[in-house]
Design a protein around this motif. Structure first.
Motif, PDB file in Angstrom:
ATOM      1  N   ASP A 258     -34.567   2.364  77.779  1.00 32.90           N
ATOM      2  CA  ASP A 258     -33.815   1.707  76.711  1.00 32.90           C
ATOM      3  C   ASP A 258     -32.356   1.482  77.098  1.00 32.90           C
ATOM      4  O   ASP A 258     -31.782   0.423  76.806  1.00 32.90           O
ATOM      5  N   GLN A 275     -29.497  -5.734  70.858  1.00 34.41           N
ATOM      6  CA  GLN A 275     -30.064  -5.324  69.578  1.00 34.41           C
ATOM      7  C   GLN A 275     -31.017  -4.155  69.776  1.00 34.41           C
ATOM      8  O   GLN A 275     -31.617  -3.987  70.843  1.00 34.41           O
ATOM      9  N   PHE A 276     -31.151  -3.353  68.701  1.00 37.87           N
ATOM     10  CA  PHE A 276     -32.053  -2.200  68.711  1.00 37.87           C
ATOM     11  C   PHE A 276     -33.004  -2.322  67.535  1.00 37.87           C
ATOM     12  O   PHE A 276     -32.610  -2.738  66.445  1.00 37.87           O
ATOM     13  N   SER A 277     -34.259  -1.933  67.773  1.00 37.20           N
ATOM     14  CA  SER A 277     -35.256  -2.010  66.715  1.00 37.20           C
ATOM     15  C   SER A 277     -36.312  -0.942  66.944  1.00 37.20           C
ATOM     16  O   SER A 277     -36.794  -0.767  68.077  1.00 37.20           O
ATOM     17  N   ASN A 278     -36.672  -0.224  65.869  1.00 39.28           N
ATOM     18  CA  ASN A 278     -37.717   0.811  65.928  1.00 39.28           C
ATOM     19  C   ASN A 278     -37.451   1.846  67.028  1.00 39.28           C
ATOM     20  O   ASN A 278     -38.371   2.289  67.723  1.00 39.28           O
ATOM     21  N   THR A 281     -34.499  -0.514  72.555  1.00 42.06           N
ATOM     22  CA  THR A 281     -33.656  -1.676  72.805  1.00 42.06           C
ATOM     23  C   THR A 281     -34.535  -2.918  72.885  1.00 42.06           C
ATOM     24  O   THR A 281     -35.578  -2.908  73.550  1.00 42.06           O
ATOM     25  N   VAL A 282     -34.113  -3.982  72.219  1.00 41.87           N
ATOM     26  CA  VAL A 282     -34.851  -5.244  72.274  1.00 41.87           C
ATOM     27  C   VAL A 282     -34.569  -5.904  73.621  1.00 41.87           C
ATOM     28  O   VAL A 282     -33.416  -6.138  73.979  1.00 41.87           O
TER      29      VAL A 282
END
Length: 301
Positions: A258, A275-278, A281-282
């Motif tokens: 990540d 961006q970060f999600s769940n 790192t996206v």
């Protein structure tokens, strides 16, 4: 004068007693004058085990100190403490960050524009040498307000109310990472100039070079091969520190997938674009390409 038979008997008995006493004293002296009682095994008629000189016998058997001239070879067992487990990288935590960031590295592409060259490209061996030299340098050394390491609480204990920080983090760029980004950006062409203004092997923008030189207190000329790769490495180290501090709880292990993704995306699109999600790192197509290059390493063919 004659001695009577009775007197002769008394004299002989006294002489015999003197002889007995003398022999007993000699035996006592030869025994070493050791008044200590014998161990339980010796009293039972058993041969005592050989022990080192002045060795205390086991407490369960006796507390007698046994002295022997026969030494038992000692077996030394070295017990080594296991190394403490490496602190696990926490999942990225997105939150608002007010720290100033460098300008976005790449403006929108210019339609119909082709890259140009400012001279001859350096030999690939020279490019590799410059990349590896930049990757091995800790540019944060001696810089004001460097990134600091988190002091993690012992395993199983709750974290402290406020974050505990320790020594300065030592950050360098993995060679495979800087080589892959350079390949993705320019194909290791040192003299190329892109339509968006990116220059050289690491495709450094003028604004990015000025920002990095100011932050790290350097004066690298991004128009040269050495200066270009140094600015690129500074930018990568800055990204590792930035995301490590603000999104990974002051942890900087770039082998973490990540954090690696955040750094690659940030190099291409700017720190603000990550961006970060769940809890992850996206990624992006650029980041996926760089990771594939890190594995395949086409520059080594």
């Amino acid at each position: 004068m004659r001695i009577s038979n009775r007197s002769r008997s008394i004299v002989l008995a006294a002489a015999f007693a003197v002889i007995v006493i003398t022999v007993g004293a000699a035996v006592f002296l030869l025994s070493g004058n050791d008044p200590a009682p014998r161990s339980a095994s010796a009293q039972a008629g058993e041969e005592p085990a050989a022990v080192a000189t002045t060795t205390v016998a086991p407490a369960a058997a006796t507390t007698t100190v046994v002295t022997s001239t026969t030494a038992t070879p000692k077996t030394t067992t070295t017990t080594r403490k296991a190394a403490p487990p490496k602190a696990a990288m926490p999942a990225p935590t997105p939150h608002p960050v007010t720290i100033p960031v460098p300008p976005a590295p790449h403006p929108p592409p210019v339609p119909g524009c082709a890259p140009s060259f400012t001279g001859e490209n350096a030999p690939r061996a020279d490019v590799k040498s410059a990349l590896l030299s930049a990757a091995g340098k800790d540019f944060w050394a001696g810089v004001a307000n460097p990134p600091l390491l988190a002091i993690d609480p012992p395993e199983g204990s709750p974290p402290p109310a406020t974050e505990q920080l320790g020594a300065r983090a030592v950050i360098t760029v993995p060679p495979a990472l800087i080589q892959a980004i350079a390949w993705q950006e320019s194909g290791w062409q040192s003299a190329i100039k892109a339509c968006d203004g990116g220059v050289g092997t690491m495709q450094i923008m003028d604004a990015t070079a000025r920002w990095m030189n100011q932050r790290f207190g350097t004066s690298h000329n991004y128009q040269t091969l050495a200066g270009n790769t140094a600015i690129g490495a500074e930018y990568l180290e800055w990204l590792i520190a930035y995301f490590g501090e603000n999104n990974f709880g002051h942890h900087y292990d770039i082998t973490n997938a990540d954090l690696l993704t955040a750094v690659i995306v940030g190099y291409n699109a700017g720190a603000g674009a990550v961006q970060f999600s769940n809890g992850h790192t996206v990624s992006s197509s650029y980041a996926n390409n760089v990771k594939a290059l890190m594995s395949s390493q086409p520059w080594a063919a």
